[in-house]
Design a protein around this motif. Structure first.
Motif, PDB file in Angstrom:
ATOM      1  N   ASP A   1      14.880  -9.803  39.236  1.00 35.34           N
ATOM      2  CA  ASP A   1      14.608  -9.529  37.837  1.00 35.34           C
ATOM      3  C   ASP A   1      13.164  -9.852  37.523  1.00 35.34           C
ATOM      4  N   LEU A   2      12.677  -9.300  36.441  1.00 33.48           N
ATOM      5  CA  LEU A   2      11.344  -9.579  35.928  1.00 33.48           C
ATOM      6  C   LEU A   2      11.527 -10.043  34.494  1.00 33.48           C
ATOM      7  N   LEU A   3      11.056 -11.239  34.204  1.00 30.44           N
ATOM      8  CA  LEU A   3      11.231 -11.832  32.880  1.00 30.44           C
ATOM      9  C   LEU A   3       9.894 -11.884  32.167  1.00 30.44           C
ATOM     10  N   PHE A   4       9.824 -11.309  30.977  1.00 29.82           N
ATOM     11  CA  PHE A   4       8.597 -11.366  30.185  1.00 29.82           C
ATOM     12  C   PHE A   4       8.501 -12.727  29.512  1.00 29.82           C
ATOM     13  N   THR A   5       7.381 -13.409  29.709  1.00 26.96           N
ATOM     14  CA  THR A   5       7.141 -14.665  29.016  1.00 26.96           C
ATOM     15  C   THR A   5       6.175 -14.494  27.862  1.00 26.96           C
ATOM     16  N   GLU A   6       5.403 -13.388  27.892  1.00 29.94           N
ATOM     17  CA  GLU A   6       4.479 -13.068  26.804  1.00 29.94           C
ATOM     18  C   GLU A   6       4.155 -11.583  26.847  1.00 29.94           C
TER      19      GLU A   6
ATOM     20  N   TYR B   1      -0.345   0.563  36.200  1.00 31.96           N
ATOM     21  CA  TYR B   1       0.735   1.169  35.429  1.00 31.96           C
ATOM     22  C   TYR B   1       0.516   0.968  33.928  1.00 31.96           C
ATOM     23  N   LEU B   2       0.130  -0.230  33.517  1.00 36.85           N
ATOM     24  CA  LEU B   2      -0.058  -0.512  32.095  1.00 36.85           C
ATOM     25  C   LEU B   2      -1.157   0.350  31.475  1.00 36.85           C
ATOM     26  N   ARG B   3      -2.163   0.679  32.249  1.00 40.21           N
ATOM     27  CA  ARG B   3      -3.246   1.527  31.733  1.00 40.21           C
ATOM     28  C   ARG B   3      -2.758   2.928  31.388  1.00 40.21           C
TER      29      ARG B   3
ATOM     30  N   LEU C   1       9.471  -3.876  37.814  1.00 40.37           N
ATOM     31  CA  LEU C   1      10.355  -4.441  38.840  1.00 40.37           C
ATOM     32  C   LEU C   1      10.423  -3.521  40.062  1.00 40.37           C
ATOM     33  N   ALA C   2      10.499  -2.224  39.831  1.00 44.36           N
ATOM     34  CA  ALA C   2      10.519  -1.269  40.951  1.00 44.36           C
ATOM     35  C   ALA C   2       9.230  -1.363  41.751  1.00 44.36           C
ATOM     36  N   ARG C   3       8.092  -1.443  41.064  1.00 46.82           N
ATOM     37  CA  ARG C   3       6.802  -1.561  41.756  1.00 46.82           C
ATOM     38  C   ARG C   3       6.701  -2.886  42.508  1.00 46.82           C
ATOM     39  N   ALA C   4       7.211  -3.950  41.920  1.00 45.66           N
ATOM     40  CA  ALA C   4       7.190  -5.254  42.586  1.00 45.66           C
ATOM     41  C   ALA C   4       7.997  -5.206  43.876  1.00 45.66           C
ATOM     42  N   ASN C   5       9.154  -4.598  43.840  1.00 47.76           N
ATOM     43  CA  ASN C   5       9.992  -4.548  45.044  1.00 47.76           C
ATOM     44  C   ASN C   5       9.381  -3.692  46.137  1.00 47.76           C
ATOM     45  N   ILE C   6       8.637  -2.677  45.771  1.00 46.65           N
ATOM     46  CA  ILE C   6       7.922  -1.884  46.782  1.00 46.65           C
ATOM     47  C   ILE C   6       6.838  -2.733  47.435  1.00 46.65           C
ATOM     48  N   ALA C   7       6.084  -3.463  46.619  1.00 40.42           N
ATOM     49  CA  ALA C   7       4.979  -4.267  47.137  1.00 40.42           C
ATOM     50  C   ALA C   7       5.456  -5.476  47.938  1.00 40.42           C
ATOM     51  N   LEU C   8       6.624  -5.999  47.601  1.00 40.31           N
ATOM     52  CA  LEU C   8       7.106  -7.233  48.228  1.00 40.31           C
ATOM     53  C   LEU C   8       7.998  -7.000  49.444  1.00 40.31           C
ATOM     54  N   ALA C   9       8.400  -5.772  49.697  1.00 43.10           N
ATOM     55  CA  ALA C   9       9.338  -5.508  50.790  1.00 43.10           C
ATOM     56  C   ALA C   9       8.852  -6.161  52.073  1.00 43.10           C
ATOM     57  N   PRO C  10       9.726  -6.830  52.799  1.00 37.09           N
ATOM     58  CA  PRO C  10      11.173  -6.862  52.708  1.00 37.09           C
ATOM     59  C   PRO C  10      11.732  -7.888  51.716  1.00 37.09           C
TER      60      PRO C  10
END
Length: 78
Positions: A69-74, A32-34, A55-64
């Protein structure tokens, strides 16, 4: 773009599932970043959009399992 983020999970017991899915998450995030241009990330609206998309992509990959939330640290944009 150099990015570090942390996921807040809906359930702490899903952490093992997230650890197992990390390579898939990294691949989805990097793909996605590319697609993004640096000027899209320089505004607060761009950062908000980035958070929502990742976050949407993470929830698709992690289901169920589910990330709350997604927190940026850097974030480094060059």
């Amino acid at each position: 773009v150099k990015l570090r983020a942390k996921l807040e999970l809906a359930r702490a017991e899903d952490e093992a599932m997230v650890q197992a899915a990390l390579p898939r998450l990294q691949d989805l995030f990097q793909t996605y970043l590319r697609e993004m241009r640096p000027e899209e990330l320089r505004s607060s609206a761009g950062t908000y959009r980035l958070r929502e998309e990742l976050l949407a992509r993470a929830n698709i990959a992690l289901a169920p399992a589910r990330a709350q939330d997604l927190l940026f640290t850097e974030i480094l944009i060059q």
